[in-house]
Design a protein around this motif. Structure first.
Motif, PDB file in Angstrom:
ATOM      1  N   ILE A  43       0.841  -1.202   0.000  1.00 38.02           N
ATOM      2  CA  ILE A  43       0.000   0.000   0.000  1.00 38.02           C
ATOM      3  C   ILE A  43       0.873   1.249   0.000  1.00 38.02           C
ATOM      4  O   ILE A  43       0.596   2.228  -0.694  1.00 38.02           O
ATOM      5  N   GLY A  44       1.970   1.220   0.769  1.00 35.52           N
ATOM      6  CA  GLY A  44       2.866   2.368   0.851  1.00 35.52           C
ATOM      7  C   GLY A  44       3.483   2.715  -0.499  1.00 35.52           C
ATOM      8  O   GLY A  44       3.573   3.896  -0.868  1.00 35.52           O
ATOM      9  N   THR A  45       3.921   1.691  -1.236  1.00 41.93           N
ATOM     10  CA  THR A  45       4.509   1.918  -2.555  1.00 41.93           C
ATOM     11  C   THR A  45       3.468   2.488  -3.515  1.00 41.93           C
ATOM     12  O   THR A  45       3.742   3.425  -4.271  1.00 41.93           O
ATOM     13  N   LEU A  46       2.264   1.938  -3.471  1.00 37.13           N
ATOM     14  CA  LEU A  46       1.188   2.430  -4.327  1.00 37.13           C
ATOM     15  C   LEU A  46       0.878   3.889  -4.026  1.00 37.13           C
ATOM     16  O   LEU A  46       0.740   4.719  -4.941  1.00 37.13           O
ATOM     17  N   ARG A  47       0.770   4.218  -2.745  1.00 39.14           N
ATOM     18  CA  ARG A  47       0.421   5.586  -2.356  1.00 39.14           C
ATOM     19  C   ARG A  47       1.479   6.581  -2.806  1.00 39.14           C
ATOM     20  O   ARG A  47       1.158   7.704  -3.215  1.00 39.14           O
ATOM     21  N   LYS A  48       2.740   6.185  -2.738  1.00 37.86           N
ATOM     22  CA  LYS A  48       3.814   7.077  -3.180  1.00 37.86           C
ATOM     23  C   LYS A  48       3.696   7.355  -4.672  1.00 37.86           C
ATOM     24  O   LYS A  48       3.893   8.494  -5.132  1.00 37.86           O
ATOM     25  N   ALA A  49       3.361   6.323  -5.433  1.00 40.76           N
ATOM     26  CA  ALA A  49       3.181   6.498  -6.880  1.00 40.76           C
ATOM     27  C   ALA A  49       1.990   7.410  -7.165  1.00 40.76           C
ATOM     28  O   ALA A  49       2.069   8.322  -8.004  1.00 40.76           O
ATOM     29  N   VAL A  50       0.885   7.174  -6.463  1.00 39.25           N
ATOM     30  CA  VAL A  50      -0.321   7.978  -6.670  1.00 39.25           C
ATOM     31  C   VAL A  50      -0.089   9.420  -6.226  1.00 39.25           C
ATOM     32  O   VAL A  50      -0.591  10.360  -6.844  1.00 39.25           O
TER      33      VAL A  50
END
Length: 239
Positions: A43-50
């Motif tokens: 989730i953390g990696t996804l949020r950084k991308a978003v």
């Protein structure tokens, strides 16, 4: 070549899906837990991308509702792409845009360079007069690559709903997410002076803009001529 980090790869994958039209304008992205599972990341990696996509204006977060593909409307035009106000004013207002001409042409050297196309390629050239309080204050000269806008017609342009960038997005799938501008002092030509209601060689501000898409591809080349007698360029940077 430097390899991409995990979140950069995720950002690239989402961007590619946007370009392919998997997520249409105004549509919500899948829930974070679903998207992170699909992409096999935390989730953390996804949020950084978003977060980066949000910062670039490609997607927008809506409190309590999720993340949506950015959709052009008049409010977005006013705050992101229109920067003309009366002297000392702190509030923008929507301009009236009147089409003067729409013609088929071949790209000159400058147009080709700005649009990343070959010199001599087919283009559309448009001229607009922009009015505030029924006074023409700016002239836009716009060049578009015909390959991107093959079926552009005068009727479609005049009868569009919303802003020009909204037309690009809705009818042609060309989403402008940011622009690169350069400003310089200039003198009004005879034709510009006539449109602006000023004398020839009066001082004007010339704004040269490349409008860029999701993948930083040039969508539009625009040269704007602003009468600075009562109006000025006004831009706010939001941290």
């Amino acid at each position: 070549m430097k390899s991409l980090t995990a979140y950069q790869e995720v950002k690239q994958k989402i961007t590619e899906d946007l370009v392919r039209g998997r997520y249409p304008m105004g549509q919500a992205l899948p829930a974070e837990k679903d998207l992170s599972k699909e992409l096999d990341v935390s989730i953390g990696t996804l949020r950084k991308a978003v977060d980066e996509l949000v910062a670039e204006g490609i997607v927008v977060r809506r409190q309590g509702r999720g993340t949506y593909v950015a959709e052009h409307d008049l409010k977005r035009l006013l705050y992101y792409f229109f920067h003309v106000v009366k002297h000392d004013a702190d509030k923008k207002s929507h301009p009236r845009v009147d089409l003067v001409s729409l013609t088929s042409a071949i790209a000159n050297k400058e147009e080709a360079s700005k649009l990343a196309i070959k010199e001599g390629a087919a283009v559309w050239r448009l001229v607009n007069c922009l009015y505030l309080e029924n006074k023409c204050v700016m002239i836009d000269q716009i060049t578009l690559d015909k390959k991107r806008f093959q079926k552009l017609t005068r009727a479609d342009y005049i009868n569009r709903e919303g802003s020009i960038y909204q037309l690009y997005q809705m009818k042609y799938g060309q989403t402008v997410v940011r622009s690169s501008e350069r400003l310089r002092a200039g003198l009004a030509s005879k034709q510009h002076a006539e449109w602006l209601g000023i004398k020839s060689n009066s001082p004007v501000l010339v704004i040269r803009r490349v409008a860029l898409g999701i993948q930083d591809d040039p969508i539009e080349w625009r040269v704007s001529t602003l009468n600075t007698d009562q109006h000025e360029y006004f831009s706010e940077l939001i941290a």
